[in-house]
Design a protein around this motif. Structure first.
Motif, PDB file in Angstrom:
ATOM      1  N   ASP A  57       0.387  -0.790  -4.572  1.00  0.00           N
ATOM      2  CA  ASP A  57      -1.224  -0.779  -4.096  1.00  0.00           C
ATOM      3  C   ASP A  57      -2.340  -0.737  -4.663  1.00  0.00           C
ATOM      4  O   ASP A  57      -2.739  -1.359  -6.422  1.00  0.00           O
ATOM      5  CB  ASP A  57      -0.891   1.200  -3.561  1.00  0.00           C
ATOM      6  N   GLY A  94       0.738  -1.047  -0.006  1.00  0.00           N
ATOM      7  CA  GLY A  94       0.110  -0.170   0.135  1.00  0.00           C
ATOM      8  C   GLY A  94       0.615   1.276  -0.015  1.00  0.00           C
ATOM      9  O   GLY A  94       0.801   2.062   1.071  1.00  0.00           O
ATOM     10  N   SER A 117       3.869  -1.196   6.065  1.00  0.00           N
ATOM     11  CA  SER A 117       2.980  -1.603   5.720  1.00  0.00           C
ATOM     12  C   SER A 117       2.192  -0.393   6.981  1.00  0.00           C
ATOM     13  O   SER A 117       1.158  -0.894   8.142  1.00  0.00           O
ATOM     14  CB  SER A 117       1.892  -2.328   5.876  1.00  0.00           C
ATOM     15  N   VAL A 146      -2.577   1.352   6.476  1.00  0.00           N
ATOM     16  CA  VAL A 146      -2.527   0.895   5.232  1.00  0.00           C
ATOM     17  C   VAL A 146      -4.085  -0.589   5.197  1.00  0.00           C
ATOM     18  O   VAL A 146      -5.190  -0.508   4.981  1.00  0.00           O
ATOM     19  CB  VAL A 146      -1.700   0.378   3.782  1.00  0.00           C
TER      20      VAL A 146
END
Length: 275
Positions: A79, A58, A126, A129
């Motif tokens: 993403d 992400g 991450s 996210v």
């Protein structure tokens, strides 16, 4: 089958994160990039980075993918939001054009086949996210497969604040429902945040500008764009640090770093996978 991101936005099921990040990267400068690099150095093992791998689950604006590449890691970014992918690609073009050691693609942390196809990495990153995927615990499960033995996993997840989290879930749903809801929410909360923080600093005899300077130095991010992300960020799930700790402990991970917010916002946890 998971809907396309654009359809989820149209149906009021997802916030346009990439659109917000596109505005943010127009403000990006060397100072913010260095702060992002320092954040990674502080929280992760960045020794011998040029021999190691980093995946940004992400990637959002692409800032931390860029920071990881500047530190020397071989980087893979993905993403679900095409506009976020474009942001990340733009940063790569500006700073590491045609660099084979930085790959970028579109994909979802909820797509197990996709995630399993990516291999394993020394660092899995991450930040803020997985609580926006619509199935946070499944996403937290999927990223396990990306971590090498002895590798590190850095996750930041919204803190569970009980009724306050329920309130913000209702706000976010309203924001994403339609343009009227969006304007209504922004007209209320942007002035509310600005005035509240200003008055708090004045009453404490602090310079209000200092708050913004400190915030920028935290992760290299911008307060206004993080406000927009907070107000509109949907789907929205939360967890306590104990829940996250116990979840990954049961999967063979040990906690190596913890930063708790003790309020609304993200708890940061860094885990190390066993052999």
């Amino acid at each position: 089958m998971e809907k396309k991101f654009e359809q989820q936005v149209q149906d009021g099921e997802k916030f346009e994160f990439g659109k917000n990040w596109q505005a943010f990267i127009s403000t990006l400068n060397d100072e913010k990039i260095e702060i992002a690099c320092e954040t990674l150095r502080k929280n992760l093992d960045c020794n011998n980075a040029n021999e190691r791998t980093f995946i940004d689950v992400g990637s959002g604006s692409g800032l931390f993918s860029l920071a990881a590449r500047k530190l020397g890691f071989k980087v893979f970014s993905f993403d679900f939001d095409q506009q976020s992918i474009e942001c990340t690609k733009k940063l790569k073009q500006l700073y590491f054009n045609n660099d084979p050691a930085w790959e970028i693609t579109e994909g979802s942390a909820l797509d197990k086949n996709f995630v399993d196809s990516l291999g394993t990495y020394d660092i899995v990153y991450s930040w803020g996210v997985l609580h926006h995927t619509g199935n946070m615990w499944l996403a937290l499960e999927h990223v396990i497969h990306l971590v090498k033995p002895n590798g590190q996993l850095f996750v930041a997840i919204y803190n569970d604040e009980g009724w306050q989290s329920d309130f913000w879930l209702a706000v976010k749903k309203r924001y994403n429902k339609n343009i009227v809801g969006k304007l209504f929410i922004l007209m209320i909360f942007i002035p509310f945040f600005s005035i509240t923080y200003f008055l708090m600093d004045i009453l404490r005899l602090k310079n209000p500008y200092t708050r913004y300077q400190i915030y920028k130095k935290n992760r290299g991010m911008a307060m206004y764009y993080d406000w927009i992300d907070w107000i509109g960020g949907f789907p929205f799930e939360v967890a306590t640090t104990a829940e996250l700790f116990n979840f990954y402990l049961s999967k063979g991970f040990t906690l190596t770093h913890l930063h708790t917010t003790n309020r609304l916002g993200c708890n940061e946890l860094v885990f190390k996978r066993g052999h």
